[in-house]
Scaffold this active site. Structure first.
Site, PDB file in Angstrom:
ATOM      1  N   HIS A  76       0.800  -1.234   0.000  1.00 53.01           N
ATOM      2  CA  HIS A  76       0.000   0.000   0.000  1.00 53.01           C
ATOM      3  C   HIS A  76       0.827   1.276   0.000  1.00 53.01           C
ATOM      4  O   HIS A  76       0.235   2.378  -0.008  1.00 53.01           O
ATOM      5  CB  HIS A  76      -0.935  -0.003   1.210  1.00 53.01           C
ATOM      6  CG  HIS A  76      -1.890  -1.160   1.229  1.00 53.01           C
ATOM      7  ND1 HIS A  76      -2.928  -1.289   0.337  1.00 53.01           N
ATOM      8  CD2 HIS A  76      -1.948  -2.257   2.036  1.00 53.01           C
ATOM      9  CE1 HIS A  76      -3.602  -2.399   0.594  1.00 53.01           C
ATOM     10  NE2 HIS A  76      -3.024  -3.013   1.610  1.00 53.01           N
ATOM     11  N   CYS A 110      -5.796  -9.126   5.509  1.00 57.62           N
ATOM     12  CA  CYS A 110      -4.563  -8.805   4.784  1.00 57.62           C
ATOM     13  C   CYS A 110      -3.378  -9.572   5.367  1.00 57.62           C
ATOM     14  O   CYS A 110      -2.525 -10.075   4.632  1.00 57.62           O
ATOM     15  CB  CYS A 110      -4.294  -7.304   4.837  1.00 57.62           C
ATOM     16  SG  CYS A 110      -5.285  -6.335   3.684  1.00 57.62           S
ATOM     17  N   CYS A 176     -31.602   4.439  24.942  1.00 55.17           N
ATOM     18  CA  CYS A 176     -30.700   5.487  25.435  1.00 55.17           C
ATOM     19  C   CYS A 176     -30.358   6.494  24.342  1.00 55.17           C
ATOM     20  O   CYS A 176     -30.505   7.700  24.526  1.00 55.17           O
ATOM     21  CB  CYS A 176     -29.417   4.862  25.965  1.00 55.17           C
ATOM     22  SG  CYS A 176     -29.593   4.006  27.541  1.00 55.17           S
ATOM     23  N   ARG A 214     -16.644  -1.107  23.163  1.00 54.46           N
ATOM     24  CA  ARG A 214     -17.680  -0.245  23.751  1.00 54.46           C
ATOM     25  C   ARG A 214     -19.056  -0.900  23.648  1.00 54.46           C
ATOM     26  O   ARG A 214     -19.857  -0.832  24.594  1.00 54.46           O
ATOM     27  CB  ARG A 214     -17.694   1.109  23.033  1.00 54.46           C
ATOM     28  CG  ARG A 214     -18.610   2.125  23.721  1.00 54.46           C
ATOM     29  CD  ARG A 214     -18.007   2.564  25.038  1.00 54.46           C
ATOM     30  NE  ARG A 214     -18.913   3.395  25.815  1.00 54.46           N
ATOM     31  CZ  ARG A 214     -19.677   2.959  26.816  1.00 54.46           C
ATOM     32  NH1 ARG A 214     -19.668   1.685  27.140  1.00 54.46           N
ATOM     33  NH2 ARG A 214     -20.447   3.782  27.495  1.00 54.46           N
ATOM     34  N   CYS A 218     -21.665  -1.935  26.721  1.00 57.19           N
ATOM     35  CA  CYS A 218     -23.067  -1.514  26.812  1.00 57.19           C
ATOM     36  C   CYS A 218     -23.987  -2.718  26.966  1.00 57.19           C
ATOM     37  O   CYS A 218     -24.936  -2.693  27.759  1.00 57.19           O
ATOM     38  CB  CYS A 218     -23.463  -0.727  25.564  1.00 57.19           C
ATOM     39  SG  CYS A 218     -22.884   0.976  25.561  1.00 57.19           S
TER      40      CYS A 218
END
Length: 257
Positions: A76, A110, A176, A214, A218
């Site tokens: 790349h 990759c 929420c 995250r 939750c």
């Protein structure tokens, strides 16, 4: 008393009907809910702890790995050019797999396919660093995920999961983040749950973390069984959230409380 007050608020949320999605003009990054000190930390690259992972990612980009002895740069070249705008389109549809993959998944594909190297563990320093470095090249660019027609059924699955009540608290993400944003829970503002800054540095974690981390937190918080890292459900939820934030600017690496 604060604990019981929070439970009462959550119960009230669960009992209400789900509101409509947030109109485009009213969509707000979690940045706008923070205090001045946290905003200043994100705004200054010399004070933003997430930039340490970005620097590590820059070094890993040049490092050869696997039996193919290839680096990311071998394919790349300069990430500042080749990766510009890429993160804004993830999760993206993978034709070979016939399903969406997120940015962490693409990096590991990759590694497996081109570097002949083992995949990096979710939430490992190396995977977070490479993801943050790639995503940082799109900082300030508008999110454009979910526009591939092949993604439509997966966006729908993510939306269904976002609005599905689950767990012992019988709450959906939407209770929420669509219905009660800009209110407070235990003294903290409820944000819209926009995924504009991941991977991001959370002061609560004292570390960089992924969107999947995250989401799992939750889900655990509503007393439901969290999906495994890399599961189709979490990728579909990521995809829906990114499509929900379409047009908002990427902030990686963001800072949050």
């Amino acid at each position: 008393m604060k604990f019981f007050a929070c439970i009462a608020i959550l119960a009230a949320m669960a009992g209400a009907a789900l509101a409509a999605e947030i109109p485009q003009a009213e969509r707000r990054s979690g940045y706008s809910f923070m205090g001045p000190d946290s905003k200043a930390m994100q705004d200054d690259d010399t004070a933003n702890p997430g930039m340490l992972w970005v620097l590590d990612g820059e070094a890993l980009w040049q490092r050869k790995a696997g039996t193919a002895s290839k680096s990311c740069a071998d394919c790349h070249n300069d990430a500042r050019v080749s990766m510009k705008g890429i993160a804004a389109h993830y999760p993206a549809f993978d034709k070979t797999l016939g399903k969406p993959v997120d940015l962490e998944g693409r990096i590991n594909l990759c590694r497996s396919n081109h570097q002949q190297a083992p995949p990096l563990a979710y939430e490992s320093r190396e995977l977070l660093a490479l993801t943050a470095y790639v995503a940082e090249q799109s900082r300030g660019m508008p999110i454009a995920a979910g526009d591939d027609p092949g993604l439509a059924p997966f966006v729908a699955k993510g939306h269904e999961l976002f609005t599905r009540r689950q767990g012992q608290l019988n709450l959906a993400c939407a209770n929420c983040h669509d219905d009660n944003w800009d209110r407070k829970l235990a003294g903290a503002p409820i944000t819209q749950g926009q995924p504009t800054g991941y991977p991001l540095y959370r002061l609560e974690w004292q570390s960089l973390g992924s969107l999947q981390r995250r989401l799992r937190a939750c889900i655990t918080g509503i007393r439901a069984q969290a999906y495994d890292f890399g599961s189709p459900e979490l990728v579909e939820l990521e995809l829906y959230l990114m499509s929900r934030a379409r047009g908002m600017k990427l902030e990686t690496p963001a800072v949050r409380p």
